[in-house]
Design a protein around this motif. Structure first.
Motif, PDB file in Angstrom:
ATOM      1  N   LYS A 167      -2.522  -2.590  -8.954  1.00  0.00           N
ATOM      2  CA  LYS A 167      -2.068  -1.273  -8.540  1.00  0.00           C
ATOM      3  C   LYS A 167      -2.205  -0.290  -9.696  1.00  0.00           C
ATOM      4  N   SER A 168      -2.769   0.895  -9.405  1.00  0.00           N
ATOM      5  CA  SER A 168      -2.982   1.988 -10.363  1.00  0.00           C
ATOM      6  C   SER A 168      -4.168   1.765 -11.293  1.00  0.00           C
ATOM      7  N   ASP A 169      -4.931   0.662 -11.118  1.00  0.00           N
ATOM      8  CA  ASP A 169      -6.161   0.493 -11.897  1.00  0.00           C
ATOM      9  C   ASP A 169      -7.186   1.544 -11.485  1.00  0.00           C
ATOM     10  N   PRO A 215      -3.466   7.566   6.711  1.00  0.00           N
ATOM     11  CA  PRO A 215      -3.071   7.244   5.336  1.00  0.00           C
ATOM     12  C   PRO A 215      -1.846   8.020   4.862  1.00  0.00           C
ATOM     13  N   SER A 216      -1.500   9.102   5.554  1.00  0.00           N
ATOM     14  CA  SER A 216      -0.411   9.952   5.071  1.00  0.00           C
ATOM     15  C   SER A 216       0.889   9.180   4.934  1.00  0.00           C
ATOM     16  N   LYS A 217       1.208   8.297   5.902  1.00  0.00           N
ATOM     17  CA  LYS A 217       2.478   7.582   5.837  1.00  0.00           C
ATOM     18  C   LYS A 217       2.507   6.554   4.715  1.00  0.00           C
ATOM     19  N   TYR A 218       1.303   6.160   4.247  1.00  0.00           N
ATOM     20  CA  TYR A 218       1.249   5.246   3.106  1.00  0.00           C
ATOM     21  C   TYR A 218       1.226   6.017   1.789  1.00  0.00           C
ATOM     22  N   ILE A 219       0.671   7.204   1.822  1.00  0.00           N
ATOM     23  CA  ILE A 219       0.672   8.048   0.627  1.00  0.00           C
ATOM     24  C   ILE A 219       2.091   8.410   0.230  1.00  0.00           C
ATOM     25  N   ASN A 220       2.922   8.716   1.221  1.00  0.00           N
ATOM     26  CA  ASN A 220       4.305   9.098   0.952  1.00  0.00           C
ATOM     27  C   ASN A 220       5.278   7.929   1.022  1.00  0.00           C
ATOM     28  N   ARG A 221       4.718   6.740   1.126  1.00  0.00           N
ATOM     29  CA  ARG A 221       5.543   5.543   1.266  1.00  0.00           C
ATOM     30  C   ARG A 221       6.227   5.207  -0.057  1.00  0.00           C
ATOM     31  N   VAL A 246       0.846  -1.194   0.000  1.00  0.00           N
ATOM     32  CA  VAL A 246       0.000   0.000   0.000  1.00  0.00           C
ATOM     33  C   VAL A 246       0.879   1.241   0.000  1.00  0.00           C
ATOM     34  N   ALA A 247       0.849   1.983  -1.105  1.00  0.00           N
ATOM     35  CA  ALA A 247       1.675   3.180  -1.226  1.00  0.00           C
ATOM     36  C   ALA A 247       1.150   4.042  -2.365  1.00  0.00           C
ATOM     37  N   GLY A 248       1.195   5.358  -2.166  1.00  0.00           N
ATOM     38  CA  GLY A 248       0.814   6.275  -3.228  1.00  0.00           C
ATOM     39  C   GLY A 248      -0.512   6.969  -2.988  1.00  0.00           C
TER      40      GLY A 248
END
Length: 306
Positions: A265-267, A296-302, A175-177
């Motif tokens: 991922k990215s679908d 979710p922030s730490k996974y967004i910037n992961r 989980v990232a992005g």
């Protein structure tokens, strides 16, 4: 001169003259010469015949057949050896390509060179066994060694393929992005002033504002476990990624997936909207770990490290 002959049976004796004895000897010699002449004259002048012409011809025919078979065998053996040489060259070419592919995969995957060294000879060993007198031809030994090397390379590539497959799966389910391609974060995770009541309230996710109908994408591969209306969320998509991770994408204007779909991922899973409890087009993005919400922030910037 006279010779006296004594009889053993009667004990009598009689006299034989020397002329009579000489005559007897001459008769014996004459008979011997006659017999010898007869035997000699019966033998052909060219010598004693051991085998006749038919037997000799048969033997020559067999020798010719055996010579022909020997020549065919020699030609067949040469053809087989040439075929083995061609096969050997083909196997060596395949091995070279396998080594090049293996080294490339090791380099791309940033793996330990010592663990997958395709340039090193095959590591073998064991206690000394009982030797035998027969020694195989050189090309047979080369083929045997090459077969062992190819088996070793195939095992290495199999392990490497499994390792890369596991890494790919981990990378896909990692989980990232961001759940959007364009937009900005309009609300963070945690306590905030509720946009409708103005009171302090807990916010389980983060909001990304954007244009109506903008793409909403999955941040990791997984299986869709919810695709429909849910109270407060409006049109909601929920995806399970394994290892306890679940992500939610809310307030969609349109859902493009169904429950049970496998997404990568990215679908694109939905389009941005303002359904449910919303003040404008945005996506409410949540991350849950074993049923509990996390920031979710730490996974967004992961950043994926695979």
């Amino acid at each position: 001169m006279n010779i006296i002959i004594v009889s053993r049976k009667h004990g009598r004796s009689r006299m034989v003259s020397s002329w009579a004895l000489m005559f007897a000897l001459m008769v014996m010699v004459t008979v011997s010469v006659a017999v010898s002449w007869f035997v000699f004259s019966s033998i052909p002048k060219e010598g004693v015949v051991v085998i006749d012409g038919a037997v000799a011809e048969e033997w020559q025919h067999r020798i010719a057949e055996q010579s022909s078979e020997l020549e065919k065998t020699r030609q067949y053996t040469e053809e087989q050896i040439n075929a083995l040489r061609i096969k050997l060259a083909e196997l060596q070419g395949r091995l070279t390509r396998l080594d090049a592919l293996g080294e490339r995969l090791v380099d791309v995957a940033s793996l330990d060179q010592g663990e997958f060294d395709f340039s090193a000879p095959v590591a073998v060993g064991g206690p000394e066994g009982q030797t035998v007198g027969y020694e195989a031809p050189d090309f047979v030994s080369i083929l045997d060694d090459l077969a062992v090397t190819i088996d070793n390379r195939e095992q290495q590539l199999s392990v490497l393929n499994s390792l890369l497959g596991d890494r790919e799966i981990q990378s896909e389910t990692f989980v990232a992005g961001r759940p959007i391609l364009r937009g900005w974060m309009s609300s963070r995770y945690g306590y905030r002033n509720d946009p409708f009541s103005g009171n302090k309230a807990w916010h389980d996710g983060v909001d990304f504002a954007g244009k109506e109908g903008a793409d909403i994408v999955a941040v990791a591969s997984g299986v869709v476990t919810w695709a429909g209306t849910r109270y407060g969320y409006g049109e909601l998509v929920e995806i399970s990624h394994g290892n306890g991770f679940v992500t939610r994408y809310a307030h969609c204007s349109e859902i493009l997936v169904s429950v049970g779909d496998v997404v990568k991922k990215s679908d694109v899973v939905a389009l941005m909207g303002s359904t449910g409890r919303s003040t404008g087009p945005h996506v409410h993005f949540e991350v849950k770990l074993y049923g509990k919400s996390v920031d979710p922030s730490k996974y967004i910037n992961r950043v994926a490290r695979f």
